[in-house]
Motif scaffolding. Structure first.
Motif, PDB file in Angstrom:
ATOM      1  N   LYS A  17      12.456  -3.753   6.486  1.00 13.95           N
ATOM      2  CA  LYS A  17      11.623  -4.869   6.039  1.00 13.95           C
ATOM      3  C   LYS A  17      11.939  -5.115   4.568  1.00 13.95           C
ATOM      4  CE  LYS A  17       7.981  -3.413   9.222  1.00 13.95           C
ATOM      5  NZ  LYS A  17       6.585  -2.972   9.375  1.00 13.95           N
TER       6      LYS A  17
ATOM      7  N   ARG B  34      10.569  -7.408   2.251  1.00 15.93           N
ATOM      8  CA  ARG B  34       9.275  -7.425   1.572  1.00 15.93           C
ATOM      9  C   ARG B  34       8.337  -8.247   2.433  1.00 15.93           C
ATOM     10  NH1 ARG B  34      10.568 -10.463  -4.082  1.00 15.93           N
ATOM     11  NH2 ARG B  34       8.446  -9.774  -4.509  1.00 15.93           N
ATOM     12  N   ASP B  35       7.117  -8.462   1.988  1.00 17.27           N
ATOM     13  CA  ASP B  35       6.202  -9.284   2.772  1.00 17.27           C
ATOM     14  C   ASP B  35       6.812 -10.651   3.042  1.00 17.27           C
ATOM     15  OD1 ASP B  35       4.423  -7.224   2.654  1.00 17.27           O
ATOM     16  OD2 ASP B  35       3.093  -8.141   1.180  1.00 17.27           O
ATOM     17  N   THR B  36       6.599 -11.166   4.260  1.00 16.65           N
ATOM     18  CA  THR B  36       7.071 -12.503   4.592  1.00 16.65           C
ATOM     19  C   THR B  36       5.872 -13.432   4.742  1.00 16.65           C
ATOM     20  OG1 THR B  36       6.941 -12.354   7.006  1.00 16.65           O
ATOM     21  CG2 THR B  36       8.878 -11.369   5.967  1.00 16.65           C
ATOM     22  N   SER B  37       6.137 -14.715   4.806  1.00 16.97           N
ATOM     23  CA  SER B  37       5.055 -15.684   5.029  1.00 16.97           C
ATOM     24  C   SER B  37       4.452 -15.511   6.412  1.00 16.97           C
ATOM     25  CB  SER B  37       5.586 -17.104   4.861  1.00 16.97           C
ATOM     26  OG  SER B  37       6.625 -17.357   5.804  1.00 16.97           O
TER      27      SER B  37
ATOM     28  N   TYR C 208       4.254 -12.369   8.103  1.00 19.29           N
ATOM     29  CA  TYR C 208       3.617 -11.081   8.379  1.00 19.29           C
ATOM     30  C   TYR C 208       3.801 -10.153   7.192  1.00 19.29           C
ATOM     31  CZ  TYR C 208       1.550  -7.776  11.661  1.00 19.29           C
ATOM     32  OH  TYR C 208       0.678  -6.931  12.303  1.00 19.29           O
ATOM     33  N   SER C 209       2.869  -9.252   7.022  1.00 20.14           N
ATOM     34  CA  SER C 209       2.918  -8.300   5.913  1.00 20.14           C
ATOM     35  C   SER C 209       3.762  -7.087   6.286  1.00 20.14           C
ATOM     36  CB  SER C 209       1.501  -7.840   5.564  1.00 20.14           C
ATOM     37  OG  SER C 209       1.544  -6.753   4.653  1.00 20.14           O
ATOM     38  N   SER C 210       4.410  -6.516   5.281  1.00 16.65           N
ATOM     39  CA  SER C 210       5.152  -5.263   5.494  1.00 16.65           C
ATOM     40  C   SER C 210       4.246  -4.054   5.354  1.00 16.65           C
ATOM     41  CB  SER C 210       6.305  -5.157   4.492  1.00 16.65           C
ATOM     42  OG  SER C 210       5.801  -5.090   3.166  1.00 16.65           O
ATOM     43  N   ARG C 211       2.978  -4.290   5.063  1.00 18.79           N
ATOM     44  CA  ARG C 211       1.962  -3.232   4.961  1.00 18.79           C
ATOM     45  C   ARG C 211       2.337  -2.178   3.920  1.00 18.79           C
ATOM     46  NH1 ARG C 211      -1.664  -4.253   8.912  1.00 18.79           N
ATOM     47  NH2 ARG C 211      -0.936  -5.391  10.758  1.00 18.79           N
ATOM     48  N   GLY C 212       2.884  -2.665   2.807  1.00 17.92           N
ATOM     49  CA  GLY C 212       3.133  -1.774   1.675  1.00 17.92           C
ATOM     50  C   GLY C 212       4.383  -0.934   1.774  1.00 17.92           C
TER      51      GLY C 212
ATOM     52  N   ASN D  22       8.427  -1.453   2.123  1.00 19.08           N
ATOM     53  CA  ASN D  22       9.546  -2.381   2.236  1.00 19.08           C
ATOM     54  C   ASN D  22      10.663  -1.994   1.287  1.00 19.08           C
ATOM     55  OD1 ASN D  22       9.055  -3.710  -0.397  1.00 19.08           O
ATOM     56  ND2 ASN D  22       7.225  -4.533   0.600  1.00 19.08           N
TER      57      ASN D  22
END
Length: 486
Positions: free
Chosen positions: A253, A255-258, A260-264, A266
């Motif tokens: 992952k 990083r966070d995407t528009s 869905y979150s990578s949940r910290g 990545n």
């Protein structure tokens, strides 16, 4: 957000309808040597041991070839030791049971030769930054880089690492890469653990940060350090052999995407890999993100990689080891959906971690790939950013039936003059004329060297009647075809 997730779910549900195998696709497997996880099981301490060790690798390659795999990621460097004849680091102990022990042959040279015999690419998979725990480093003794180049090595949490913040680290890694690229006919160099340890806020690089940080934040400086290593090695490889693919297997992952979150957890924040920056700068040919996740941990992030690829090859690494009940609770439909998604979205292919689970046919994985997904051979996707000019076409294809039921094909070669990147040939056959070279079902052989090929059908009553031959270069460009007479 609900609309996006519902759209993704709709796509995923429809995926089995859109799984037709493309003609160009990376189908890769990692062969892990560390601890002998995939290979070898025996030690090369005698002529018989050498023979058995080679036979184990041949068994793996034969099985991959039979299922139409085309790329082998062969572990070449583990933790400060290697599986080839190096002037810099010692042989890995897994080969002989002894650190630095000479196995009596060169495993990388053998792997390259055997892959090429089967029309498969061989990429040298090199672990970069980690150097192993204290026990391992002590076992290497004076041969360890921690003894020979202590300035670029640091201890952290009972392990040793190369220090990405030291300017000489990139030069040391490039010296290893140069050995591999200059001495061996590898098709790629593939970098693993090209990252900082996870959440390494106390990683001992404060002196280097003060010296070289130049006003950047610690996080940005660390990302820049890894990017500079990638840039330096990429440019170095291309200066030696432009067609050798340079790739990395980053955290899956970015990083966070528009979506869905990578949940910290990545690549960008956790281990300081700015991989999409590498793609945008054009200092990677392929990436194999380690996407060992299911559901929303996989699909939104696979889309993100593809959308930011800058035209480079995105080859998601699939966590097939989770099919083993002792490793996870995946079922085979998870892997099938992911392959269908990769094909539907036009990604370059997929890689399987690790080859053991293919060899063991875990949850019928191997059988399903062979019978449903990899039913025909696949050529390598092209690299137009390196070279987009196809070779000249071969000429005057002749077909001669042999008394033993075989068919001898001969042709005049392509006239390209680059001897280091001389074209090889793809042979096609079908029951209709002219042969449709866009259909992968018609591929009989690829990476054929020389200007003749003996066609030996497994079942005589299924023999093809008509043939065609094209030339391909090592950037994946394919020529026009020469056809046999009707």
């Amino acid at each position: 957000m609900k609309r996006i997730l519902l759209t993704l779910l709709y796509i995923i549900l429809l995926l089995p309808l859109a799984a037709q195998a493309p003609k160009q696709e990376v189908r890769a497997a990692w062969i892990t040597a560390v601890y002998g996880l995939d290979w070898p099981r025996t030690r090369a301490t005698s002529p018989e041991g050498i023979r058995r060790q080679k036979a184990e690798l041949i068994e793996i390659l034969d099985k991959l070839k039979a299922a139409n795999f085309n790329t082998v990621l062969f572990q070449t460097r583990t933790r400060g030791d290697v599986l080839y004849r190096s002037d810099i680091e010692p042989f890995n102990s897994i080969l002989t049971g002894k650190t630095g022990g000479n196995p009596g042959y060169d495993p990388l040279a053998f792997a390259v030769e055997e892959c090429h015999k089967r029309g498969m690419e061989c990429h040298a998979w090199m672990v970069t930054i980690p150097l192993g725990n204290r026990k391992h480093v002590a076992a290497l003794g004076k041969e360890s880089v921690t003894k020979r180049k202590p300035a670029i090595c640091v201890p952290y949490k009972r392990e040793y690492f190369l220090n990405p913040g030291h300017p000489q680290t990139k030069e040391y890694l490039m010296s290893l890469v140069r050995e591999v690229v200059e001495r061996y006919d590898v098709d790629g160099v593939h970098f693993d653990y090209l990252r900082y340890p996870e959440h390494a806020l106390r990683f001992p690089d404060s002196y280097d940060f003060r010296k070289y940080g130049k006003g950047r934040s610690l996080a940005q400086w660390r990302r820049d350090n890894l990017t500079e290593i990638v840039r330096y090695i990429y440019k170095g490889v291309k200066a030696l052999k432009p067609w050798v693919k340079v790739s990395t297997c980053p955290v899956g992952k970015y990083r966070d995407t528009s979506r869905y979150s990578s949940r910290g957890w990545n690549a960008f924040n956790t281990v300081y890999q700015d991989v999409q920056g590498w793609l945008g700068e054009g200092i990677q040919d392929q990436i194999y993100p380690m996407m060992y996740f299911r559901g929303n941990g996989f699909y939104p992030f696979a889309l993100d990689w593809q959308e930011q690829s800058n035209g480079r090859h995105i080859v998601p690494g699939l966590g097939i080891y989770f099919l083993d009940p002792s490793e996870g609770n995946w079922t085979m439909d998870e892997v099938e959906r992911q392959i269908n998604f990769i094909r539907t979205r036009g990604l370059a292919g997929e890689a399987h971690y690790r080859v053991k689970y293919l060899m063991d046919n875990t949850q019928d994985l191997y059988d399903i790939l062979e019978e449903s997904y990899y039913t025909a051979p696949a050529l390598q996707p092209a690299m137009p950013w390196i070279d987009s000019i196809a070779p000249t076409a071969p000429r005057n294809l002749s077909v001669e039936k042999q008394a033993d039921g075989y068919t001898l094909l001969r042709w005049q070669p392509a006239t390209d003059n680059d001897k280091r990147n001389a074209p090889t040939y793809v042979v096609y056959g079908s029951d209709t004329y002219p042969v449709d070279t866009s259909n992968p079902e018609n591929i009989l052989a690829q990476r054929v060297q020389g200007t003749e090929y003996i066609y030996a059908p497994i079942r005589p009553w299924m023999a093809r009647k008509y043939f065609a031959v094209t030339a391909t270069d090592r950037c994946g460009n394919e020529s026009e075809a020469a056809f046999s007479a009707e």
